[in-house]
Design a protein around this motif. Sequence first.
Motif, PDB file in Angstrom:
ATOM      1  N   ASP A 295      28.679  16.755 -28.634  1.00 33.41           N
ATOM      2  CA  ASP A 295      28.783  15.731 -29.654  1.00 33.41           C
ATOM      3  C   ASP A 295      29.705  14.614 -29.187  1.00 33.41           C
ATOM      4  O   ASP A 295      29.391  13.429 -29.278  1.00 33.41           O
TER       5      ASP A 295
ATOM      6  N   ARG B 145      28.546  10.729 -28.365  1.00 29.63           N
ATOM      7  CA  ARG B 145      29.139   9.589 -29.065  1.00 29.63           C
ATOM      8  C   ARG B 145      29.692   8.569 -28.090  1.00 29.63           C
ATOM      9  O   ARG B 145      29.544   7.367 -28.256  1.00 29.63           O
TER      10      ARG B 145
ATOM     11  N   ILE C 149      14.874  17.544 -28.641  1.00 26.55           N
ATOM     12  CA  ILE C 149      14.575  16.302 -29.363  1.00 26.55           C
ATOM     13  C   ILE C 149      15.684  15.921 -30.328  1.00 26.55           C
ATOM     14  O   ILE C 149      15.794  14.763 -30.715  1.00 26.55           O
ATOM     15  N   ALA C 150      16.497  16.887 -30.729  1.00 23.45           N
ATOM     16  CA  ALA C 150      17.595  16.549 -31.627  1.00 23.45           C
ATOM     17  C   ALA C 150      18.578  15.628 -30.922  1.00 23.45           C
ATOM     18  O   ALA C 150      19.020  14.612 -31.482  1.00 23.45           O
TER      19      ALA C 150
ATOM     20  N   ALA D 245      17.003  12.274 -30.492  1.00 23.60           N
ATOM     21  CA  ALA D 245      16.933  11.531 -31.756  1.00 23.60           C
ATOM     22  C   ALA D 245      18.205  10.753 -31.999  1.00 23.60           C
ATOM     23  O   ALA D 245      18.190   9.664 -32.552  1.00 23.60           O
ATOM     24  N   GLU D 246      19.319  11.341 -31.568  1.00 21.53           N
ATOM     25  CA  GLU D 246      20.598  10.713 -31.869  1.00 21.53           C
ATOM     26  C   GLU D 246      20.929   9.543 -30.976  1.00 21.53           C
ATOM     27  O   GLU D 246      21.627   8.635 -31.385  1.00 21.53           O
TER      28      GLU D 246
ATOM     29  N   ALA E 197      12.331   5.363 -32.359  1.00 21.93           N
ATOM     30  CA  ALA E 197      12.736   6.733 -32.694  1.00 21.93           C
ATOM     31  C   ALA E 197      12.251   7.159 -34.070  1.00 21.93           C
ATOM     32  O   ALA E 197      11.674   8.229 -34.238  1.00 21.93           O
ATOM     33  N   GLU E 198      12.470   6.325 -35.059  1.00 20.18           N
ATOM     34  CA  GLU E 198      12.073   6.722 -36.420  1.00 20.18           C
ATOM     35  C   GLU E 198      10.575   6.918 -36.526  1.00 20.18           C
ATOM     36  O   GLU E 198      10.105   7.839 -37.189  1.00 20.18           O
TER      37      GLU E 198
ATOM     38  N   ALA F 164      28.705  19.035 -35.734  1.00 16.06           N
ATOM     39  CA  ALA F 164      28.454  18.656 -34.337  1.00 16.06           C
ATOM     40  C   ALA F 164      27.016  18.897 -33.911  1.00 16.06           C
ATOM     41  O   ALA F 164      26.584  18.386 -32.880  1.00 16.06           O
TER      42      ALA F 164
ATOM     43  N   PRO G  40      23.328  18.373 -33.366  1.00 14.81           N
ATOM     44  CA  PRO G  40      22.451  17.205 -33.485  1.00 14.81           C
ATOM     45  C   PRO G  40      21.255  17.527 -34.386  1.00 14.81           C
ATOM     46  O   PRO G  40      20.747  18.640 -34.362  1.00 14.81           O
ATOM     47  N   ILE G  41      20.869  16.559 -35.162  1.00 14.70           N
ATOM     48  CA  ILE G  41      19.796  16.765 -36.123  1.00 14.70           C
ATOM     49  C   ILE G  41      18.551  16.054 -35.620  1.00 14.70           C
ATOM     50  O   ILE G  41      18.597  14.884 -35.253  1.00 14.70           O
ATOM     51  N   PRO G  42      17.412  16.735 -35.614  1.00 18.42           N
ATOM     52  CA  PRO G  42      16.194  16.079 -35.135  1.00 18.42           C
ATOM     53  C   PRO G  42      15.621  15.099 -36.154  1.00 18.42           C
ATOM     54  O   PRO G  42      14.508  15.264 -36.631  1.00 18.42           O
ATOM     55  N   ASP G  43      16.413  14.113 -36.504  1.00 15.18           N
ATOM     56  CA  ASP G  43      15.930  13.092 -37.437  1.00 15.18           C
ATOM     57  C   ASP G  43      16.800  11.862 -37.239  1.00 15.18           C
ATOM     58  O   ASP G  43      17.989  11.895 -37.566  1.00 15.18           O
ATOM     59  N   PRO G  44      16.237  10.797 -36.711  1.00 12.58           N
ATOM     60  CA  PRO G  44      17.065   9.613 -36.407  1.00 12.58           C
ATOM     61  C   PRO G  44      17.671   8.968 -37.643  1.00 12.58           C
ATOM     62  O   PRO G  44      18.643   8.250 -37.540  1.00 12.58           O
TER      63      PRO G  44
ATOM     64  N   ARG H 162      25.240  11.877 -38.905  1.00 14.11           N
ATOM     65  CA  ARG H 162      26.155  13.006 -39.011  1.00 14.11           C
ATOM     66  C   ARG H 162      27.589  12.543 -39.194  1.00 14.11           C
ATOM     67  O   ARG H 162      27.981  11.516 -38.620  1.00 14.11           O
TER      68      ARG H 162
END
Lengths: 322, 328, 331
Positions: A191, A195, A215-216, A219-220, A239-240, B264, B266-270, B274
């Motif tokens: 994380d 960042r 993919i998580a 996605a970020e 991405a969206e 911490a 990561p979420i699979p959704d843009p 978080r």
Amino acid sequence: MAESILKIENFTMHYMTKAGEVSAVDNVSLEIRKGESLGLVGESGCGKTSLAISIMKLLPENAVIKGGHIYFDGTDLVPLSEDEMRRFRWRRISMIFQAAMNSLNPVYRVSDQIIEAMETHFGNIDYSEAREKVANLFRLVGLDPKFMDQYPHEYSGGMRQRAVIAMALACEPDLIIADEPTTALDVIVQDNILRELKALQEKLGTTMIYISHDIAVIAEVSHRIGIMYAGKLVELADAEEIFHHPIHPYTAGLMSAFPSIIGPKRELVTIPGEPPDLLNPPSGCRFHPRCQYATEICREKEPEFKDYGSGHMASCWNPLEG
Amino acid sequence: MSETLVRVENLCKYFPLTRGLFRRASLFVHAVDDINFTIKRGESLGLVGESGSGKTTTGKLLVRLLEPTSGRILMKVDGEEVDISTLKGESLKRFRRHVQMIFQDPYESLNPRFTVFDTVAEPLVVQGIGNVLEREERVAQMLALVGLTPPSSFLFRFPHELSGGQRQRVAIARALIIEPSFVVADEPTSMLDVSIRTGIMYLMLDLAERLGVTYLYITHDLAVARYMSSRLAVMYLGKIVEMGEMEEVLQKPLHPYTRALISAVPIPDPRYKRPIPEIKGAISEPINPPPTCRFLDRCLQAAKICQDSPHPPLEDKGGGHYVACYMV
Amino acid sequence: MEEKTKVITKPKVEVILEEEERKRLKEMPLWRVRLYLTWREIRNNWRLFSENKIGLVGLGIIIFYAIMAIAHPILMKWVWDPNIYDPIVGYSYDEVLQPAPPSFRHLLGTDPLGRDVLSQLMYSTRSEFALGILAAIITVTIGTTVGAVAAYFGGIIDTLLMRLADLIIMLPFVTILIVLSALFKMNLIILAIVIGILSGFGGTGIVIKSQALTIKVRAYIEAAKVSGGSNWHIIFRHIIPNLMPLSFLYMMFSVTSAIFSEAVLSFFGLLNIRMSWGLMIHTAQTAGYLLNPKTWWLIVPAGLSITLLCSAFYLVGRALDEIVNPRLRKR
């Protein structure tokens, strides 16, 4: 709109093995604008790493470029010789390899390794100036400069990864390719690093290509995402769009195969079968043996990679609605 | 079906760090430090933690690949509660019929010179079950059960002729062929491709229901743990810091480490933004740790009581939700 | 994430075996399958081996000498007159001066005692092979067991075995053999056993132990333990079979070492044997013909054969090395 810095056109690359020709990257086309970050997602063998090393032209002996162009800032990298390529590599394009923390030389101090990287590509530089730069780089990636002169084994995994990122930034490249930069790290360290990479990118305006199977993570950190399967780029969009309006069935399958800790606990989707053997890829659309929407034409002809509106590209004969 | 199958009491495992051949070790890694938990028959407990948390060591202790330094591991074997931590010889071998393990690396957990039949039949051979013909039949049935059909085409293949997902199915078949009541799964899907992972996860859940197997599911991936288990235990530096029903802990985490861990992931959704994990510093190794809270040097909420008292005990804060923290 | 896609089916699972399956299984008895698999493995290994020219050269030389060994009794029975051509007690009456140079009747001439040199050479080949292979088998059996046991059990067993190995390696090999031969007269079998014991507990054990250490920590060993496998089950069913490629490789080098050691001891006349290549050279030396270039046939055939056969096994070993090592690292 920023200009495009990397433009790949119909790029194909095969590996020559004893067993035959492996079609690792097949007819891939994509474009990245300056300052953008592109995420490349796919499972093992999909060709994402092969594509990355093709951009850097760090190809193994048995790799053969079968066709296509890779335009970096206007120059086609494909026909360049080793010498010519050296002007670009590490200076304008640099790469962070998978499990990069193992690519630090254990017998040299970290600061010396970074300085050596800078010297190789900038020629002779004043030593104290170089050290000043290394200290700045360290601060940039969140490392305390007091660790500068230590050896890699004295660093933790997360620190080593940051050191490698600092090394990739040392030559101030325009484009950084990061291949699974956080895969081997704990989630809290990951994380942190993600960042910082995002912040760095915004601050320096570097263009980035992130490669991952997760993919998580993609996605970020990505503005745009490209989905690769069996050597082909099957979908490319913001991405969206990729997450909420996937067009290719594989993309949809992939999105639904990832569990998430937020939201209701929905049923996970399994994609039947296995990724194909690239020695003998399936005819027509390479995903058809595993696709529940496959029709006759999918077996016979490869679908065109076309635009479905506002830059959302996909190649499928039976695209998903919505 | 709600009887307790596994009960762990004050389990400790310390590894000595030797300095020199004859010098007595004075430094110990407190890999597992005084943990307590129970698992009911038929349920699945997810054990989550980062590197150095002690989760893999705990798994190995439960299958007796390691002997505990102290503490008890009680399991219901044939109706009786047995302390497996001190078993030896014949009784240890008999105990192994009831507990099995699925390993993380599908490439390494199979002997490259064994055929699939050899690998899956090994537990039967070692435990002296059946003759050769009976074993062949049982292995074939097991292969069909784990989705390797037709069994006859898989029986005599070698690991290098199988894909990662297929190898893991073989490993599952091997673990379940002697019908254990308890299985420890140590990150069985982390080295598999995503599209293969869900297949294996479903297989394990399906078999758990059909064969009535109880799981301890060890993983670093909270999202996977959520799918595979109904209860969650979070470990940090050898201690369990939080434990409870899965959805309860995920929605309302009480321990600061759990909260940091969850934020911490990561979420699979843009679209999802978080929060920044509330944690400082980095993981250290639990070598001769001070008696205070293990999380002290990383906690943003630490108060005076945390510095003056020993590591907080794991307490029920209501509804089976356990936390080890003074600030809750 | 909205549900836009239809749910793909869960994997289908069946418990009952269909009749077809049962029939198919009955048609494949276990022993036949294992035989077939072994045959397939040998065939694959041969293909890998034959890609390497070095190995083929070595193998060719070995086959050449093997043919010599087989041909000798045939020649003795049907072609040659045993009174003249017997390698030990024959005497070539048709030559006046012994040792006689090569001629049509005696293709490699005769030795100082009138015996046909070619016959001697071919006769010795048999015992050279026997010695080499016996010594190699003993070396590798002991070395593999020592390596596996030392690696698996560790602790005091490991220390004792390794210190023993150190002791043996410290002392020069051929010198020990010479000293031992002074204590008791050795024939080929005893020599093979002595070489086997010394090498097995010495260097070979150490090399195989380090390989065994890498095997010991593999996950499938842990899996075997969790299944309830005893220590010996793990050593004999898991560790030693995975050491076999390496053991086989070291067998080749052991043959080389054994043949050479025998040659040296025979040269000094320290062995209780009737005929060998080393002994041929010894005969030449005691009769004073060692450094005489005019009587080259007394030395060259024997010396060359020792060199060729030793090198041949070494070359085969090198070719096997290339197969064994990458394979051990292969996924």
